[in-house]
Design a protein around this motif. Structure first.
Motif, PDB file in Angstrom:
ATOM      1  N   LYS A 341       8.436 -18.420   8.602  1.00 58.42           N
ATOM      2  CA  LYS A 341       7.044 -18.285   8.141  1.00 58.42           C
ATOM      3  C   LYS A 341       6.640 -19.476   7.268  1.00 58.42           C
ATOM      4  O   LYS A 341       7.174 -19.691   6.186  1.00 58.42           O
ATOM      5  N   ILE A 342       5.678 -20.251   7.764  1.00 59.89           N
ATOM      6  CA  ILE A 342       5.096 -21.380   7.029  1.00 59.89           C
ATOM      7  C   ILE A 342       3.660 -21.016   6.678  1.00 59.89           C
ATOM      8  O   ILE A 342       2.950 -20.398   7.476  1.00 59.89           O
ATOM      9  N   ILE A 343       3.227 -21.409   5.498  1.00 61.76           N
ATOM     10  CA  ILE A 343       1.854 -21.126   5.079  1.00 61.76           C
ATOM     11  C   ILE A 343       1.178 -22.379   4.538  1.00 61.76           C
ATOM     12  O   ILE A 343       1.837 -23.350   4.147  1.00 61.76           O
ATOM     13  N   GLN A 421       8.506 -18.724   3.773  1.00 59.66           N
ATOM     14  CA  GLN A 421       9.695 -19.542   3.529  1.00 59.66           C
ATOM     15  C   GLN A 421       9.337 -20.973   3.130  1.00 59.66           C
ATOM     16  O   GLN A 421      10.133 -21.646   2.482  1.00 59.66           O
ATOM     17  N   LEU A 422       8.145 -21.428   3.501  1.00 59.76           N
ATOM     18  CA  LEU A 422       7.762 -22.812   3.230  1.00 59.76           C
ATOM     19  C   LEU A 422       6.245 -22.912   3.139  1.00 59.76           C
ATOM     20  O   LEU A 422       5.528 -22.199   3.843  1.00 59.76           O
ATOM     21  N   MET A 423       5.767 -23.825   2.274  1.00 59.57           N
ATOM     22  CA  MET A 423       4.339 -24.134   2.223  1.00 59.57           C
ATOM     23  C   MET A 423       4.129 -25.617   2.480  1.00 59.57           C
ATOM     24  O   MET A 423       4.931 -26.458   2.039  1.00 59.57           O
ATOM     25  N   ILE A 424       3.054 -25.937   3.206  1.00 54.36           N
ATOM     26  CA  ILE A 424       2.683 -27.323   3.486  1.00 54.36           C
ATOM     27  C   ILE A 424       1.375 -27.639   2.775  1.00 54.36           C
ATOM     28  O   ILE A 424       0.428 -26.850   2.810  1.00 54.36           O
ATOM     29  N   LEU A 425       1.327 -28.817   2.128  1.00 52.75           N
ATOM     30  CA  LEU A 425       0.080 -29.309   1.542  1.00 52.75           C
ATOM     31  C   LEU A 425      -0.171 -30.699   2.106  1.00 52.75           C
ATOM     32  O   LEU A 425       0.639 -31.609   1.892  1.00 52.75           O
TER      33      LEU A 425
END
Length: 525
Positions: A341-343, A421-425
């Motif tokens: 799960k990436i957000i 599990q991970l966030m992208i900016l």
């Protein structure tokens, strides 16, 4: 004089903003966090807003605020800062006895024989009046009453018969007295306020050219009421383009602090040469009236000091604050979260460059079909939803609609962070994105472009996430692959994120406010 604001005459810190909406941006969230921080350390503070909003007192409760935490300009002049809610229904309207009422989905239509004369709307699932529209013989609305959700007529709008545009707006006290009337005129691209007749709380009648002047009058009243032992209160402008000039134009002596939440120059890649975007720092006379300038990161403070060459102190104070309850919450391991799960937590806006994130994720997904990407945020009204439409079309073109989901605005994102599990900016520029601090406090590592400003101050590279050179989509792709290809790395970065979040504890952030603002109260006037 209105005495129900701060009767004790205590020194106050006022945080100035436009509105507190249900789907507020990061600036409002940061401001609310700051208010709670001040309260935790027993320092008097309130949020003061400029814009008219008849649902404001409902909205603030969704953030855990009370009427004691909040002052709105229209509430102030109407005497409704604290107003006990009541139910106002259609039965309280002075309708003609012969009028025929026809129930509709969310209200009533009123008829005089066959002619429809009024449309009455109720609040959803309520008997409470929302709006009443008055129709002429052609069926056009010539007058509209808007009711505050607390149960009183708040505003009456009058529309031109030919133009169908609003020409006059009258603001009411609960007893029906009109305390403010604005006249409007059409401009090529907008409806402009051309004159304001305002009756002040002491009965003085003003003829004003803009609402900023009314805001200044109210701020001066607040400041006078708070004077104690010769010391003045502090006003902190959080919306520079709306609240800063009214603050600087105050006639009473006060500390005036401008708080920048975003970059201060136009071309996001060129901080030293690009035109400055705010008159409050580009205009020397305006800057001179400012007591302190606050920015979120030391890097921005350094750039601004070098650029402005001013004697006005420019200091860095973190905007992200992690409550003790979150710092003490049990850690959630990677295996307890949804696998892959990436957000992203960002407005659907050009600034956020979400097309990069979408394109990069799509490439990674071709190699790892266990991944999903959820985007939390709302579209930008300023571009009429153009960027949102573009992003949705991109996802459709990539045939990724089953994997990349637009989740909209979520008020409480705690569950979102706890499951990710991970966030992208992938933004082009920022001030100091709250979502980085929030994500790390929930053990979510962040992979971000290293942009002006924020990520390099908030993320510990290779410890709580990764910093990628601005716009380097290839390396961004590689870092995501690396993250999901190494179970131990995922756990280590998650624990690093939890650890890094401790820097933004209430005590950790308060030391900056205490040093630069609270303890400077008697030094900087």
């Amino acid at each position: 004089m209105n005495t129900n604001v701060n009767e004790a005459g205590e020194k106050m810190y006022y945080f100035l903003n436009n509105k507190i909406d249900l789907n507020s941006s990061g600036i409002e969230h940061a401001e609310i966090k700051r208010l709670k921080l001040f309260q935790e350390f027993n320092v008097n503070a309130k949020i003061v807003t400029f814009g008219y909003d008849r649902f404001a007192h409902r909205n603030i409760k969704s953030y855990g605020l009370t009427d004691d935490d909040y002052i709105n300009m229209y509430d102030y002049f109407a005497g409704t800062i604290k107003f006990k809610s009541r139910v106002m229904t259609i039965d309280q309207l002075p309708l003609p006895k012969f009028a025929k009422k026809v129930r509709t989905g969310n209200g009533y239509e009123i008829y005089d024989e066959s002619r429809k004369t009024m449309i009455i709307n109720l609040l959803t699932n309520s008997r409470q009046l929302d709006t009443v529209e008055y129709l002429n013989g052609d069926g056009d609305c010539t007058k509209k009453d808007l009711y505050d959700f607390r149960g009183f007529l708040s505003v009456t709008q009058f529309y031109g018969t030919n133009s169908k545009l609003m020409e006059v707006e009258q603001f009411h006290k609960p007893d029906g007295t009109i305390y403010c009337e604005t006249s409007c005129a059409k401009r090529p691209d907008f409806l402009a306020v051309t004159n304001i007749q305002l009756t002040d709380v002491d009965g003085t009648l003003y003829s004003l050219m803009n609402l900023g002047q009314a805001f200044t009058i109210m701020l001066d009243h607040l400041n006078k009421a708070d004077t104690t032992s010769g010391e003045k209160s502090t006003f902190i402008s959080d919306r520079s383009n709306i609240t800063n000039l009214p603050m600087l134009n105050m006639k009473t002596k006060a500390r005036k602090i401008e708080h920048f939440h975003n970059i201060h120059f136009r071309d996001y890649w060129d901080p030293m040469n690009s035109p400055l975007t705010y008159p409050s720092i580009a205009n020397t006379d305006q800057l001179r009236k400012t007591s302190i300038v606050v920015v979120p990161t030391e890097k921005q403070a350094k750039d601004m000091r070098e650029r402005l060459q001013t004697r006005v102190p420019i200091v860095a104070i973190p905007v992200g604050i992690v409550p003790k309850s979150q710092l003490q919450a049990p850690h959630i391991s990677m295996k307890q979260r949804t696998n892959g799960k990436i957000i992203a937590v960002a407005r659907l806006d050009y600034q956020k460059r979400l097309d990069d994130a979408i394109n990069v994720f799509t490439k990674v997904y071709q190699k790892n079909s266990n991944l999903t990407f959820d985007i939390y945020g709302y579209g930008n009204d300023g571009d009429n939803g153009k960027e949102e439409k573009k992003l949705r079309e991109l996802v459709k073109t990539l045939n990724m609609e089953n994997v990349i989901k637009f989740k909209g605005y979520v008020q409480d994102v705690n569950k979102v962070y706890d499951d990710a599990q991970l966030m992208i900016l992938s933004s082009r520029y920022e001030g100091a994105p709250l979502c980085i601090v929030e994500a790390q406090s929930h053990g979510v590592p962040v992979i971000s472009y290293d942009i002006n400003y924020g990520p390099s101050d908030l993320i510990q590279d290779n410890k709580s996430g990764f910093l990628v050179p601005d716009g380097n989509t290839k390396l961004l792709e590689q870092k995501i692959e690396q993250f999901f290809g190494d179970k131990k790395l995922r756990e280590n970065l998650s624990q690093g994120a939890y650890e890094n979040a401790k820097r933004f504890s209430p005590e950790g952030v308060w030391q900056y406010w205490d040093k630069f603002v609270i303890n400077q109260n008697k030094i900087i006037k």
